[in-house]
Design an enzyme around this catalytic site. Structure first.
Site, mmCIF file in Angstrom:
data_model
loop_
_atom_site.group_PDB
_atom_site.id
_atom_site.type_symbol
_atom_site.label_atom_id
_atom_site.label_comp_id
_atom_site.label_asym_id
_atom_site.label_seq_id
_atom_site.Cartn_x
_atom_site.Cartn_y
_atom_site.Cartn_z
ATOM 1 N N CYS A 217 27.370 45.632 7.755
ATOM 2 C CA CYS A 217 26.071 45.047 8.055
ATOM 3 C C CYS A 217 25.026 45.608 7.075
ATOM 4 C CB CYS A 217 25.684 45.382 9.486
ATOM 5 S SG CYS A 217 23.980 44.966 9.869
ATOM 6 N N LYS B 235 10.846 3.433 2.714
ATOM 7 C CA LYS B 235 10.810 4.906 2.707
ATOM 8 C C LYS B 235 11.434 5.441 1.430
ATOM 9 C CE LYS B 235 10.293 6.985 6.756
ATOM 10 N NZ LYS B 235 9.239 7.795 7.292
ATOM 11 N N CYS C 57 27.631 41.388 13.233
ATOM 12 C CA CYS C 57 27.509 42.834 13.348
ATOM 13 C C CYS C 57 27.512 43.132 14.842
ATOM 14 C CB CYS C 57 26.203 43.311 12.706
ATOM 15 S SG CYS C 57 25.756 44.985 13.195
ATOM 16 N N LYS D 94 2.294 4.581 1.510
ATOM 17 C CA LYS D 94 2.440 5.109 2.873
ATOM 18 C C LYS D 94 2.029 6.574 2.817
ATOM 19 C CE LYS D 94 5.459 5.026 6.858
ATOM 20 N NZ LYS D 94 5.485 6.404 7.260
ATOM 21 N N ASP E 285 1.406 10.241 3.846
ATOM 22 C CA ASP E 285 2.144 11.097 4.770
ATOM 23 C C ASP E 285 1.191 12.055 5.475
ATOM 24 O OD1 ASP E 285 4.272 12.056 6.103
ATOM 25 O OD2 ASP E 285 5.157 13.142 4.424
ATOM 26 N N GLU F 129 0.849 -1.202 0.000
ATOM 27 C CA GLU F 129 0.000 0.000 0.000
ATOM 28 C C GLU F 129 0.877 1.242 0.000
ATOM 29 O OE1 GLU F 129 -2.324 -0.184 3.587
ATOM 30 O OE2 GLU F 129 -2.646 -2.325 3.295
ATOM 31 N N TYR G 243 -7.067 1.795 6.704
ATOM 32 C CA TYR G 243 -6.388 0.557 6.302
ATOM 33 C C TYR G 243 -6.263 -0.486 7.393
ATOM 34 C CZ TYR G 243 -2.756 3.610 8.187
ATOM 35 O OH TYR G 243 -2.064 4.482 8.967
ATOM 36 N N CYS H 11 22.582 48.057 9.294
ATOM 37 C CA CYS H 11 22.974 49.341 9.891
ATOM 38 C C CYS H 11 24.202 49.969 9.237
ATOM 39 C CB CYS H 11 23.207 49.173 11.389
ATOM 40 S SG CYS H 11 24.609 48.120 11.774
ATOM 41 N N CYS I 205 21.833 48.380 15.748
ATOM 42 C CA CYS I 205 21.450 47.795 14.471
ATOM 43 C C CYS I 205 19.951 47.467 14.456
ATOM 44 C CB CYS I 205 22.279 46.535 14.256
ATOM 45 S SG CYS I 205 21.778 45.596 12.837
HETATM 46 P P1 AMP Z 1 6.179 6.173 11.141
HETATM 47 O O1 AMP Z 1 5.308 7.331 11.495
HETATM 48 O O2 AMP Z 1 7.301 6.512 10.237
HETATM 49 O O3 AMP Z 1 6.543 5.353 12.343
HETATM 50 O O4 AMP Z 1 5.290 5.229 10.217
HETATM 51 C C1 AMP Z 1 4.207 4.566 10.736
HETATM 52 C C2 AMP Z 1 2.959 5.281 10.362
HETATM 53 O O5 AMP Z 1 2.720 5.236 8.977
HETATM 54 C C3 AMP Z 1 1.735 4.630 10.941
HETATM 55 O O6 AMP Z 1 1.527 4.993 12.276
HETATM 56 C C4 AMP Z 1 0.663 5.174 10.040
HETATM 57 O O7 AMP Z 1 0.151 6.362 10.599
HETATM 58 C C5 AMP Z 1 1.380 5.566 8.761
HETATM 59 N N1 AMP Z 1 0.845 4.936 7.558
HETATM 60 C C6 AMP Z 1 0.572 5.610 6.416
HETATM 61 N N2 AMP Z 1 0.076 4.816 5.491
HETATM 62 C C7 AMP Z 1 -0.001 3.577 6.005
HETATM 63 C C8 AMP Z 1 -0.447 2.330 5.527
HETATM 64 N N3 AMP Z 1 -0.916 2.185 4.289
HETATM 65 N N4 AMP Z 1 -0.387 1.277 6.358
HETATM 66 C C9 AMP Z 1 0.097 1.423 7.622
HETATM 67 N N5 AMP Z 1 0.535 2.578 8.123
HETATM 68 C C10 AMP Z 1 0.496 3.657 7.342
#
Ligand code: AMP
Length: 696
Positions: free
Chosen positions: A416, A322, A434, A118, A120, A116, A234, A419, A439
């Site tokens: 500077c 990552k 400075c 990840k 952010d 899946e 998820y 000033c 100033c």
């Molecule tokens: P980290 O914050 O780097 O420890 O990563 C873990 C966090 O990734 C989890 O606590 C989730 O909030 C987030 N996360 C985002 N997408 C997913 C996903 N598809 N499955 C599981 N965790 C996810």
């Protein structure tokens, strides 16, 4: 209603509850009801009647059982049904492959892997009871999160009720169910929000992740509801609750229940398929409407997941791949110089604005002169920009093959830029400085530091106002804040112009608020004053240690450098810097003027500590409205407690005095009955003024 079957009643009750919950939320949390009070009452009455007729429908959390509408539980701690784990990270393909090899060793074969995106954003847990959304919490420390229910109620893609079919599919449809996912802000909404913040002179969010977390944790649910937050769900706190064999099927169930589930999922059967998916996502990253920072690879089968178990912080059956920090190229338009509050000159790269890891970067620090030359960045170069830790932008270096003929080497200034005084480079230091005391740039930064959150926390005193005050010579040092008047501030130009091209002034209301915020700051703790003065090497923690040892400015001034070194956590340089700061004539003058203005130069004791405990042993009860006193009952009881008295809510033979305002209640009658002395408001006032027990 007479001919209703039990099943029809159940579904009608469910529909009513949903409607009531929705409108309760609109009414109490958003102040924006969609239906009239009468219609709301009528829905509630119908639900009550149904519950009376079919008692099995009268669940404990029914809106009919709740007192006073919406339950305000903002940011209360909430224990998760089971721990919310983090994820282990693989920083490159090699690490991910190594993890998959470990998985093969563990099971003897490579199981199906559900891959899946990840997302952010910020983790979120939502709890449904009897199919209805009843609670929402942040991840917090994994065991306990913060209650953000009121806010999540306004996030439109989280259903207030599970779909009936999904609910029926549960192992136990009536048991509470905690579902999990990620709440995020789409990139476009983030940009729009920041544009708006900028236009209003507010601080923009660093990236969509912070914007999502910040929007979720608003005190006012109305603000959260205005923000464009979205979710991808998820996970579930207990996979057994949903009768499906694995992650892939869980995602399908979540979808059927009414949640948003990310469409970019792939069930992979070989390591190569997993790596290909990761590469594909990395390529497509920029084109997505939201930020992702990697791919999460999960063993699909729940039984196999259970076999693998967890480490102390993360599941062993999942791994986050990552993505590398995002890098972009852009043009270095110029290098300007910023003067800090201690006079340090910092070269800053002025860049052609570029989107990096979710936000627009137009400036990046180049730290110091040596760094500029070491990196060999020249004005006109195409440079590589990266977000270190995905927050602070950084210039990595030039793309030499693209260097134009006219690219030129930056020359550090001799004077500077603010000033015009010559700058110096002290021995052993990389920075130019400075050293002028007059100033304006330094003054600006010092003033800004004084009002900042960790220092005196003066709300509303922003960059723009300070810049104007410095410009007109009305604020040269922090003591000048305390003589500002409403009259002069209301006339202060903000530096902006209105539609007709006329300069905008602060106005009366803002000026009044500002003066009152300045006045309030006089009561801050000494540790904040020390932070605010901007003494080198003295931050929040150091200041706290200092005031622990020297609770007043008086005492601190008398301390020798040796004494200061004896304070826990204070090193030689901090001791030397504090000692000399307090002996520099300009600083002595500022501190004296602050003292004269009434700024507290002592440790703030808890309420009441400073007062004599002259009412200790006495118990007061307050009843009626204290109109003459000009205080609420709460304020009066705080004041009594300040003198050491106890304040109780009921009268007994142990009560020392009952103070009676207008329209007293039964407590007055009881006092008379028990022979407890009664005070009128005047007598109570005398007690509060003198701190002495009443003379009757
Ligand atoms: P980290 O914050 O780097 O420890 O990563 C873990 C966090 O990734 C989890 O606590 C989730 O909030 C987030 N996360 C985002 N997408 C997913 C996903 N598809 N499955 C599981 N965790 C996810």
């Amino acid at each position: 209603m007479a001919e209703m079957t039990a099943e029809e009643a159940r579904s009608r009750a469910e529909a009513l509850r949903q409607e009531i919950e929705h409108n309760t939320y609109l009414y109490y949390a958003l102040d924006a009801p969609e239906i009239s009070d009468a219609a709301y009452d009528s829905l509630m009455r119908e639900l009550k009647a149904l519950e009376e007729r079919f008692p099995e429908l009268a669940t404990l959390d029914s809106p009919t059982k709740r007192v006073g509408g919406y339950v305000e539980r903002q940011f209360q701690p909430i224990r998760h049904a089971s721990r919310m784990y983090s994820l282990d990270n693989a920083m490159d393909e090699e690490e991910l492959a190594a993890w998959m090899d470990g998985i093969v060793r563990l099971y003897g074969f490579l199981p199906e892997l559900c891959c899946e995106l990840k997302i952010d954003g910020s983790s979120l847990a939502v709890t449904y009871r009897d199919g209805l959304l009843v609670q929402a919490a942040t991840r917090g420390d994994g065991t306990t999160g913060e209650d953000v229910t009121a806010n999540v109620m306004g996030v439109k893609d989280i259903p207030h009720a599970l779909s009936p079919s999904a609910k029926e599919a549960l192992a136990n449809p009536d048991a509470p169910l905690e579902l999990r996912g990620e709440i995020y802000m789409p990139k476009a909404s983030f940009d729009a929000l920041n544009l708006e913040a900028e236009a209003e002179g507010k601080k923009p969010f660093a990236n969509p992740r912070n914007a999502a977390a910040g929007s979720l944790r608003q005190k006012d649910p109305k603000i959260t509801a205005e923000r464009d937050l979205a979710t991808f769900m998820y996970s579930v706190s207990d996979t057994r609750a949903i009768q499906v064999p694995g992650q892939w099927e869980l995602l399908r169930w979540l979808e059927s229940a009414g949640f948003h589930v990310n469409p970019d999922v792939r069930l992979c059967h070989t390591e190569d398929e997993v790596l290909a998916f990761c590469r594909e996502c990395l390529r497509r990253r920029d084109g997505l409407a939201y930020d992702i920072d990697g791919v999460v690879v999960k063993v699909n089968d729940f039984a196999l997941q259970e076999e693998a178990g967890f480490t102390s912080r993360a599941p062993k059956w999942a791994m986050a791949f990552k993505f590398p920090p995002e890098e972009k190229t852009t043009r270095l338009l110029d290098i300007t110089v910023q003067v800090g509050r201690t006079g340090v000159l910092t070269p800053v790269a002025e860049l052609e604005p570029v989107q990096v890891a979710g936000s627009v970067v137009a400036r990046a620090t180049l730290h110091n002169e040596d760094e500029v030359h070491r990196k060999d960045v020249r004005i006109g170069d195409t440079v590589i920009v990266r977000k270190a830790g995905d927050v602070i932008p950084e210039v990595l270096g030039p793309v030499l093959s693209l260097r134009p003929e006219d690219a030129h080497v930056w020359q550090a200034p001799k004077v500077c830029p603010s000033c015009g005084m010559p700058v110096v480079k002290e021995e052993g230091e990389a920075q130019l400085r400075c050293v002028s005391i007059d100033c304006p740039a330094q003054a600006h930064e010092r003033l800004l530091h004084w009002v900042s959150r960790d220092a005196m926390d003066i709300d509303g005193m922003g960059d723009e106002i300070i810049a104007r005050l410095v410009e007109i010579g009305r604020a040269n040092d922090v003591a000048d804040f305390y003589s500002l008047t409403v009259e002069e501030l209301e006339q202060l130009h903000t530096g902006r112009v209105n539609k007709e091209g006329k300069p905008v002034t602060l106005g009366r209301t803002t000026a009044e608020k500002l003066v009152s915020a300045i006045q309030d700051s006089k009561e801050r703790d000494l540790s904040r004053v020390l932070v605010g003065l901007g003494i080198r090497h003295v931050g929040k923690n150091t200041a706290a240690e200092i005031v622990e040892a020297y609770p007043s400015m008086e005492a601190l001034k008398d301390a020798s450098e040796e004494d200061l070194k004896g304070i826990y956590g204070i090193g030689d340089s901090a001791a030397a810097s504090i000692w000399s700061f307090l002996r520099t004539p300009d600083n002595v003058d500022v501190i004296q003027r602050l003292e004269r203005a009434g700024v507290s130069m002592a440790v703030k004791r808890a309420e009441g500590d400073a007062k004599p405990q002259s009412l200790k042993g006495l118990t007061f009860v307050l009843t009626g409205t204290l109109g003459e006193l000009g205080m609420s009952r709460d304020e009066a009881s705080q004041a009594l407690k300040g003198y050491g008295a106890k304040v109780s809510s009921s009268v007994s033979s142990k009560t020392s005095y009952v103070a009676v305002g207008e329209n007293p209640g039964s407590k007055y009658d009881k006092a008379v009955k028990l022979g407890v002395p009664v005070l009128d408001e005047q007598q109570l006032k005398a007690v509060l003024d003198t701190g002495e027990p009443p003379v009757l």
